[in-house]
Enzyme design. Structure first.
Site, PDB file in Angstrom:
ATOM      1  CG  ASN A   1      37.100   7.049 100.872  1.00 18.75           C
ATOM      2  OD1 ASN A   1      37.117   5.821 100.892  1.00 18.75           O
ATOM      3  ND2 ASN A   1      36.698   7.782 101.912  1.00 18.75           N
TER       4      ASN A   1
ATOM      5  CE  LYS B   1      33.184   8.169 101.565  1.00 18.06           C
ATOM      6  NZ  LYS B   1      32.259   9.164 102.117  1.00 18.06           N
TER       7      LYS B   1
ATOM      8  CG  HIS C   1      36.835   8.991 106.184  1.00 16.25           C
ATOM      9  ND1 HIS C   1      35.503   9.054 106.511  1.00 16.25           N
ATOM     10  CD2 HIS C   1      36.958   9.535 104.951  1.00 16.25           C
ATOM     11  CE1 HIS C   1      34.848   9.611 105.505  1.00 16.25           C
ATOM     12  NE2 HIS C   1      35.699   9.911 104.553  1.00 16.25           N
TER      13      HIS C   1
ATOM     14  CD  GLU D   1      32.026   7.952 105.489  1.00 18.19           C
ATOM     15  OE1 GLU D   1      32.647   6.981 105.016  1.00 18.19           O
ATOM     16  OE2 GLU D   1      31.499   8.830 104.785  1.00 18.19           O
TER      17      GLU D   1
ATOM     18  CD  GLU E   1      37.319  13.668 103.590  1.00 14.11           C
ATOM     19  OE1 GLU E   1      37.028  13.511 102.403  1.00 14.11           O
ATOM     20  OE2 GLU E   1      37.212  12.771 104.435  1.00 14.11           O
TER      21      GLU E   1
ATOM     22  N   GLY F   1      29.311  13.544 101.399  1.00 13.79           N
ATOM     23  CA  GLY F   1      28.172  12.769 100.901  1.00 13.79           C
ATOM     24  C   GLY F   1      26.846  13.519 100.943  1.00 13.79           C
TER      25      GLY F   1
ATOM     26  CB  SER G   1      29.919  17.306  98.120  1.00 15.18           C
ATOM     27  OG  SER G   1      29.136  16.578  99.040  1.00 15.18           O
TER      28      SER G   1
HETATM   29  P1  PGA Z   1      32.099  12.533  99.163  1.00 13.21           P
HETATM   30  O1  PGA Z   1      33.060  11.776 100.245  1.00 13.21           O
HETATM   31  O2  PGA Z   1      32.990  12.993  98.055  1.00 13.21           O
HETATM   32  O3  PGA Z   1      31.121  11.493  98.735  1.00 13.21           O
HETATM   33  O4  PGA Z   1      31.478  13.681  99.887  1.00 13.21           O
HETATM   34  C1  PGA Z   1      34.310  12.284 100.563  1.00 13.21           C
HETATM   35  C2  PGA Z   1      34.942  11.418 101.629  1.00 13.21           C
HETATM   36  O5  PGA Z   1      34.238  10.972 102.541  1.00 13.21           O
HETATM   37  O6  PGA Z   1      36.160  11.155 101.603  1.00 13.21           O
END
Ligand code: PGA
Length: 253
Positions: A12, A14, A98, A100, A170, A176, A215
């Site tokens: 992803n 982003k 997601h 976010e 998630e 993150g 992560s």
């Molecule tokens: P990350 O993000 O691996 O940077 O924690 C995962 C995601 O948001 O899909």
């Protein structure tokens, strides 16, 4: 361990990568990811790079995904891109829900369900992202939150629609942050979700890919992907370096 479920390693990106960086990253992944019978590899790129990256992925086994799309085919929705438009770029997967987007862009369960349905209508496989906040985990309501998020989509499209979808668990507190769920925490949730889905439809529960996200990196992927109910990863930060992402794909088998 169920051998029948193929792993899915999904990047992803982003809101990252200039055009040049996107082309470079996609090219490096395509060049070095050898085809595997046991796992698929996917890059979910910013919408503006879909046209460029799809020219590369089309001639490869690397799958292409989008990060969002509007459920209406067209209309007065300034700034939006419809899921049906994504179809013009040979998009295989669409991320929906997601955290976010849920947190920062008002993607309610209802909107998430509409996006999920629109993806299926356009022959794009939705990856339904679900996850609990740290506060919810501490309150002991993790499974209730996840089941509510799933139920909202099941109510809208029916459990059978999940035959052509994947789920990404998630935990929001792990995204993150560098904090990964422990193997036990992740496996427990994945297995509980699969059992809960089995009450709706045992075959779908058995076959659906449930990815872990939060992560995941080249160092911890092997252990996470070794858990019997973890069928892949949704990877943010570590998917922006071809070498790290390819390492995760290679440990997936
Ligand atoms: P990350 O993000 O691996 O940077 O924690 C995962 C995601 O948001 O899909």
């Amino acid at each position: 361990m169920t051998d029948s479920r193929k792993k899915l390693i999904a990047g992803n990106w982003k809101m990252n990568c200039s055009r040049a960086e996107a082309l470079q990253l996609a090219s490096a992944i395509i060049a070095d990811a050898s085809e595997s019978a046991d796992s698929d590899i996917l890059v979910c790129v910013p919408a503006i790079h879909l046209a460029d990256v799809s020219k590369l992925t089309q001639n490869s086994h690397v799958k292409l995904g989008a990060q969002d799309g509007h459920w209406e085919t067209n209309g007065a929705f300034t700034g939006e891109i419809s899921v049906s438009m994504l179809g013009d770029y040979q998009v295989d997967y669409l991320l929906v829900g997601h955290s976010e987007r849920r947190e920062m862009f008002a993607d309610s369960d209802e909107r998430v369900a509409k996006k999920f349905a629109a993806a299926l209508k356009n022959d794009i496989k939705p990856i339904l992202c679900i996850g609990e906040s740290l506060e919810q985990r501490e309150q002991g309501v993790t499974l209730n939150v996840l089941q509510e998020q799933l139920q909202a989509v099941i109510n809208a499209v029916g459990i059978e629609a999940f035959a052509n979808a994947a789920i990404a668990y998630e935990p929001i507190w792990a995204i993150g942050t560098g904090k990964t769920a422990t193997l036990e925490q992740a496996q427990d949730v994945h297995s509980a979700l699969r059992s809960w889905l089995a009450n709706h439809n045992a075959e779908i529960a058995e076959n659906i890919q449930i990815l872990y996200g939060g992560s995941m990196n080249a160092g911890n992927a092997g252990d996470l992907l070794g858990q019997s109910d973890i069928d892949g990863g949704l990877i943010g930060g570590a998917s922006l370096k071809a070498e790290d992402f390819l390492k995760i794909y290679s440990v997936a088998g």
